[in-house]
Scaffold this motif. Structure first.
Motif, PDB file in Angstrom:
ATOM      1  N   ARG A   1       0.846  -1.209   0.000  1.00 55.91           N
ATOM      2  CA  ARG A   1       0.000   0.000   0.000  1.00 55.91           C
ATOM      3  C   ARG A   1       0.881   1.259   0.000  1.00 55.91           C
ATOM      4  NH1 ARG A   1      -3.168  -3.397  -0.994  1.00 55.91           N
ATOM      5  NH2 ARG A   1      -5.154  -3.877   0.058  1.00 55.91           N
ATOM      6  N   GLY A   2       2.016   1.177   0.684  1.00 55.35           N
ATOM      7  CA  GLY A   2       2.917   2.323   0.685  1.00 55.35           C
ATOM      8  C   GLY A   2       3.494   2.584  -0.688  1.00 55.35           C
TER       9      GLY A   2
ATOM     10  N   GLU B   1       3.824   5.696  -5.848  1.00 57.37           N
ATOM     11  CA  GLU B   1       3.688   5.719  -7.310  1.00 57.37           C
ATOM     12  C   GLU B   1       2.676   6.769  -7.744  1.00 57.37           C
ATOM     13  OE1 GLU B   1       2.672   1.752  -8.272  1.00 57.37           O
ATOM     14  OE2 GLU B   1       4.670   0.924  -7.880  1.00 57.37           O
ATOM     15  N   LEU B   2       1.566   6.866  -7.019  1.00 63.02           N
ATOM     16  CA  LEU B   2       0.539   7.847  -7.388  1.00 63.02           C
ATOM     17  C   LEU B   2       1.064   9.268  -7.226  1.00 63.02           C
ATOM     18  CD1 LEU B   2      -2.645   6.208  -5.749  1.00 63.02           C
ATOM     19  CD2 LEU B   2      -2.179   6.468  -8.194  1.00 63.02           C
ATOM     20  N   LYS B   3       1.839   9.492  -6.161  1.00 63.06           N
ATOM     21  CA  LYS B   3       2.400  10.833  -5.971  1.00 63.06           C
ATOM     22  C   LYS B   3       3.421  11.160  -7.052  1.00 63.06           C
ATOM     23  CE  LYS B   3       1.758  11.237  -0.973  1.00 63.06           C
ATOM     24  NZ  LYS B   3       2.429  11.359   0.342  1.00 63.06           N
ATOM     25  N   ALA B   4       4.225  10.133  -7.436  1.00 64.47           N
ATOM     26  CA  ALA B   4       5.233  10.360  -8.485  1.00 64.47           C
ATOM     27  C   ALA B   4       4.581  10.641  -9.822  1.00 64.47           C
ATOM     28  CB  ALA B   4       6.148   9.140  -8.588  1.00 64.47           C
ATOM     29  N   ALA B   5       3.447  10.008 -10.048  1.00 59.65           N
ATOM     30  CA  ALA B   5       2.736  10.198 -11.314  1.00 59.65           C
ATOM     31  C   ALA B   5       1.841  11.427 -11.285  1.00 59.65           C
ATOM     32  CB  ALA B   5       1.907   8.950 -11.623  1.00 59.65           C
ATOM     33  N   LYS B   6       1.865  12.128 -10.162  1.00 58.25           N
ATOM     34  CA  LYS B   6       1.023  13.323  -9.994  1.00 58.25           C
ATOM     35  C   LYS B   6      -0.436  13.020 -10.308  1.00 58.25           C
ATOM     36  CE  LYS B   6       4.770  16.581 -10.879  1.00 58.25           C
ATOM     37  NZ  LYS B   6       5.238  17.743 -11.668  1.00 58.25           N
ATOM     38  N   ALA B   7      -0.884  11.887  -9.658  1.00 55.55           N
ATOM     39  CA  ALA B   7      -2.285  11.466  -9.844  1.00 55.55           C
ATOM     40  C   ALA B   7      -3.206  12.462  -9.165  1.00 55.55           C
ATOM     41  CB  ALA B   7      -2.471  10.068  -9.264  1.00 55.55           C
ATOM     42  N   SER B   8      -4.498  12.266  -9.399  1.00 57.23           N
ATOM     43  CA  SER B   8      -5.493  13.181  -8.838  1.00 57.23           C
ATOM     44  C   SER B   8      -5.472  13.121  -7.305  1.00 57.23           C
ATOM     45  CB  SER B   8      -6.888  12.811  -9.330  1.00 57.23           C
ATOM     46  OG  SER B   8      -7.278  11.551  -8.833  1.00 57.23           O
ATOM     47  N   LYS B   9      -5.924  14.189  -6.742  1.00 60.04           N
ATOM     48  CA  LYS B   9      -5.966  14.278  -5.277  1.00 60.04           C
ATOM     49  C   LYS B   9      -6.871  13.202  -4.692  1.00 60.04           C
ATOM     50  CE  LYS B   9      -6.988  17.524  -1.534  1.00 60.04           C
ATOM     51  NZ  LYS B   9      -7.433  18.896  -1.195  1.00 60.04           N
ATOM     52  N   GLU B  10      -7.965  12.928  -5.399  1.00 59.94           N
ATOM     53  CA  GLU B  10      -8.912  11.924  -4.909  1.00 59.94           C
ATOM     54  C   GLU B  10      -8.270  10.547  -4.856  1.00 59.94           C
ATOM     55  OE1 GLU B  10      -9.483  14.095  -7.202  1.00 59.94           O
ATOM     56  OE2 GLU B  10     -11.060  15.398  -6.376  1.00 59.94           O
ATOM     57  N   ALA B  11      -7.481  10.213  -5.892  1.00 59.78           N
ATOM     58  CA  ALA B  11      -6.841   8.893  -5.957  1.00 59.78           C
ATOM     59  C   ALA B  11      -5.795   8.747  -4.861  1.00 59.78           C
ATOM     60  CB  ALA B  11      -6.203   8.692  -7.325  1.00 59.78           C
ATOM     61  N   ILE B  12      -5.005   9.801  -4.675  1.00 61.27           N
ATOM     62  CA  ILE B  12      -3.982   9.742  -3.616  1.00 61.27           C
ATOM     63  C   ILE B  12      -4.640   9.616  -2.244  1.00 61.27           C
ATOM     64  CG2 ILE B  12      -2.165  11.065  -2.472  1.00 61.27           C
ATOM     65  CD1 ILE B  12      -1.443  12.231  -5.200  1.00 61.27           C
TER      66      ILE B  12
ATOM     67  N   ALA C   1      -7.509   8.312  -1.470  1.00 58.90           N
ATOM     68  CA  ALA C   1      -8.052   6.957  -1.297  1.00 58.90           C
ATOM     69  C   ALA C   1      -6.932   5.960  -0.989  1.00 58.90           C
ATOM     70  CB  ALA C   1      -8.813   6.539  -2.551  1.00 58.90           C
ATOM     71  N   ALA C   2      -5.797   6.128  -1.668  1.00 58.85           N
ATOM     72  CA  ALA C   2      -4.673   5.214  -1.440  1.00 58.85           C
ATOM     73  C   ALA C   2      -4.091   5.392  -0.049  1.00 58.85           C
ATOM     74  CB  ALA C   2      -3.601   5.458  -2.489  1.00 58.85           C
ATOM     75  N   VAL C   3      -4.000   6.637   0.395  1.00 60.81           N
ATOM     76  CA  VAL C   3      -3.498   6.914   1.752  1.00 60.81           C
ATOM     77  C   VAL C   3      -4.434   6.289   2.789  1.00 60.81           C
ATOM     78  CG1 VAL C   3      -3.127   8.734   3.448  1.00 60.81           C
ATOM     79  CG2 VAL C   3      -2.218   8.988   1.139  1.00 60.81           C
ATOM     80  N   ALA C   4      -5.740   6.380   2.549  1.00 60.28           N
ATOM     81  CA  ALA C   4      -6.707   5.777   3.480  1.00 60.28           C
ATOM     82  C   ALA C   4      -6.504   4.269   3.571  1.00 60.28           C
ATOM     83  CB  ALA C   4      -8.127   6.117   3.052  1.00 60.28           C
ATOM     84  N   GLU C   5      -6.267   3.621   2.430  1.00 60.35           N
ATOM     85  CA  GLU C   5      -6.035   2.177   2.426  1.00 60.35           C
ATOM     86  C   GLU C   5      -4.723   1.834   3.144  1.00 60.35           C
ATOM     87  OE1 GLU C   5      -6.157   0.752  -1.530  1.00 60.35           O
ATOM     88  OE2 GLU C   5      -8.338   1.038  -1.768  1.00 60.35           O
ATOM     89  N   LEU C   6      -3.715   2.703   2.985  1.00 64.23           N
ATOM     90  CA  LEU C   6      -2.451   2.487   3.673  1.00 64.23           C
ATOM     91  C   LEU C   6      -2.641   2.597   5.194  1.00 64.23           C
ATOM     92  CD1 LEU C   6       0.617   2.156   3.818  1.00 64.23           C
ATOM     93  CD2 LEU C   6       0.831   4.628   3.430  1.00 64.23           C
ATOM     94  N   LYS C   7      -3.425   3.560   5.594  1.00 62.41           N
ATOM     95  CA  LYS C   7      -3.683   3.744   7.026  1.00 62.41           C
ATOM     96  C   LYS C   7      -4.364   2.510   7.615  1.00 62.41           C
ATOM     97  CE  LYS C   7      -6.049   6.744  10.343  1.00 62.41           C
ATOM     98  NZ  LYS C   7      -6.933   7.918  10.523  1.00 62.41           N
TER      99      LYS C   7
END
Length: 572
Positions: free
Chosen positions: A247-248, A253-264, A266-272
């Motif tokens: 998850r980390g 990867e999403l931050k490096a790809a400058k993905a949308s704020k919503e996607a990041i 959601a991914a951070v929530a799953e990591l938590k």
């Protein structure tokens, strides 16, 4: 009850608490009359003849004279040792259900002077006009027969023994002494302070304390939980850890790809969630049956109070905090000692009276202790004489004379060193003691009683004891061998009171704690009393049950407390 006849208020209510009028005292919060207010009058109740009253109590003995004749009940309500004779006509009630010992009755009746005859003792009796309530007893099963039971036997029926003459008298004497205690200290401007039952400090430094802990319950629950829900395996812990890494990586990867704020987000929530899950699984994997340990020792940070806690052996240290602000204070409450002793002088739970006096020294302490003991003796002689007569008749013929002696005699006062010299002289003249006599010993009961009963034949205060046998908080004398401690010794029980002038010098008391091998940290708050505005002060402790033993003449301390606790016994 709808059919219940309540006697007129003018006949039941008291107009005076004096016993020289023509009315009787109505029990508070009840419409019955206390038997004490009838029988304890100077005329034995004869002056109340003709009055209609309601009484309630338990039958001590009963005689069924047969059909068509009165039955006689000896009824006691606990307000005094004497019984009221009650006459019941069989036309009013089935008297066979009234005469059994232990039966509870509530009746209305007319007080009358009994006919003078052989064996007549009471000056008044009650002729029943109506039976209100009856609590019946199966005589074949009732544990307390009319025949006298030993005090030892009564300890097996704690819930019923207060119905006996002896234990009910002890209860009234105990109540009187408690009342006298509060009266004495309140009259002398002491404030009553409630000290804690649960403590983290050992006042006596003896280590014989009951521990207050929830760790055992915690451990039992944990062990059952580990059975019902086995801890995760190493593979399950590793799998959870890999999910966190995965998850980390996704978030990175999403931050490096400058993905949308919503996607990041959601991914951070799953990591938590993955981290929380891993933390829970990892924590459960470390659980082990048994008490929690840290560095090989029990980890009390997991306990209810976050540290070791005990049932108090004394409220003295805590009440000193109030003495150092409010001057004169006292505490009166239960204390506990986990001493595996089966003697007639020891209990696991007992009550202590502990005053503290600011701006006072050892002499003031001795004066207060002597005045307090005399006050209690006088109180019993004035307020509880009938109960003391019962004790004298059944247990100790000298108990009343002993109270009078202590109440009227100035207490002797000698140093510990002088006491040892006197005891050594007695040994040299042929007196034999079970315990050796030499300077430095803690006086045994036999030594104390010999001093007060044989040598001085009156109460005695022994003071200035060796520091090695006394607690750390007692003030060190100039000789640096003794402390300003005192014990009040009385006939029958020996030591009744132990007290001292407290050590008010910071450096001295800190050194004493260290010499006793006690940790400093639990007593830092106590040392603060010396750091900030220290004051000369003193105090003492009276074992309340020992005072009752002294007063009543009873031999076993288990018989002067309502619910005795001792090794192997904690009924009710």
């Amino acid at each position: 009850m709808a059919d219940e006849i309540v006697p007129p208020a003018t006949q039941l209510a008291a107009v005076s608490l004096e016993n020289d009028g023509s009315t009787v005292q109505r029990a508070q919060f009840s419409n019955r009359v206390l038997i004490r207010t009838i029988l304890d009058r100077p005329d034995g109740g004869a002056g109340l003849a003709g009055q209609t009253v309601r009484i309630g109590g338990w039958v001590k003995s009963g005689r069924d004279q047969g059909k068509r004749t009165f039955s006689f009940l000896a009824v006691n309500d606990g307000s005094c040792p004497a019984n009221l004779q009650v006459m019941v006509d069989p036309s009013l009630y089935d008297v066979s259900n009234l005469v059994a010992t232990g039966t509870c009755v509530t009746v209305d009746g007319v007080l009358k002077v009994p006919p003078k005859g052989k064996g007549t003792q009471q000056q008044i009796e009650l002729n029943v006009v109506k039976v209100i309530d009856v609590g019946t007893v199966d005589a074949s099963k009732y544990p307390l027969p009319k025949t006298k039971l030993t005090l030892e036997t009564l300890r097996d029926v704690l819930h019923l023994r207060s119905r006996t003459n002896s234990i009910s008298a002890v209860a009234r004497i105990r109540n009187a002494l408690a009342f006298a205690t509060h009266s004495f200290f309140q009259e002398h401007s002491f404030l009553y302070i409630h000290t804690p039952i649960i403590t983290t400090s050992d006042c006596e430094g003896a280590g014989e304390m009951f521990q207050a802990t929830t760790l055992i319950n915690y451990t039992e629950r944990l062990e059952q939980d580990l059975i019902d829900n086995p801890p995760p395996t190493e593979a399950e812990v590793e799998a959870a850890r890999l999910i966190v890494i995965e998850r980390g990586n996704v978030v990175a990867e999403l931050k490096a790809a400058k993905a949308s704020k919503e996607a990041i987000t959601a991914a951070v929530a799953e990591l938590k969630i993955a981290k929380e899950t891993f933390a829970h699984i990892d924590e459960r994997s470390r659980l082990r049956p048994g008490l929690p340990k840290k560095d090989g020792n029990i980890d009390y940070s997991k306990d209810f109070f976050g540290r070791q806690a005990f049932l108090t052996v004394s409220g003295q240290l805590q009440v000193e905090t109030y003495a150092c602000a409010l001057s004169n204070v006292y505490t009166f409450g239960p204390t506990f000692r986990a001493e595996n002793s089966h003697t007639s002088r020891h209990l696991a739970e007992f009550w202590m009276v502990e005053p503290e006096i600011a701006f006072a020294d050892l002499e003031d302490d001795m004066n207060c202790a002597e005045a307090y003991v005399k006050y209690m003796c006088n109180w019993l002689l004035e307020k509880c004489y009938a109960d003391m007569e019962l004790m004298a008749k059944n247990f100790d013929s000298g108990c009343i004379d002993r109270l009078k002696l202590v109440a009227s005699t100035p207490f002797g006062r000698i140093t510990y060193t002088k006491a040892i010299e006197l005891l050594e002289e007695a040994v040299a003249k042929g007196k034999e003691f079970d315990n050796n006599v030499e300077w430095g010993i803690d006086l045994a009961s036999e030594h104390e009683r010999y001093l007060t009963e044989v040598l001085f034949q009156k109460p005695l205060i022994v003071y200035n004891y060796p520091k090695g046998i006394k607690a750390f908080y007692m003030r060190l004398n100039d000789d640096e061998k003794t402390v300003a401690a005192m014990d009040v010794l009385v006939p029958k029980v020996g030591e009744l009171i132990g007290g001292s002038q407290r050590e008010e010098r910071y450096d001295v008391i800190k050194k004493r704690i260290e010499e006793m091998g006690l940790p400093i940290e639990p007593y830092e708050w106590y040392l603060d009393l010396r750091r900030y505005g220290t004051v000369k002060h003193c105090g003492f402790g009276l074992g309340f049950e020992r005072m009752i033993l002294f007063a009543t003449g009873l031999d076993n301390i288990r018989d002067v407390i309502p619910f005795p606790r001792y090794p192997g016994k904690a009924d009710l």
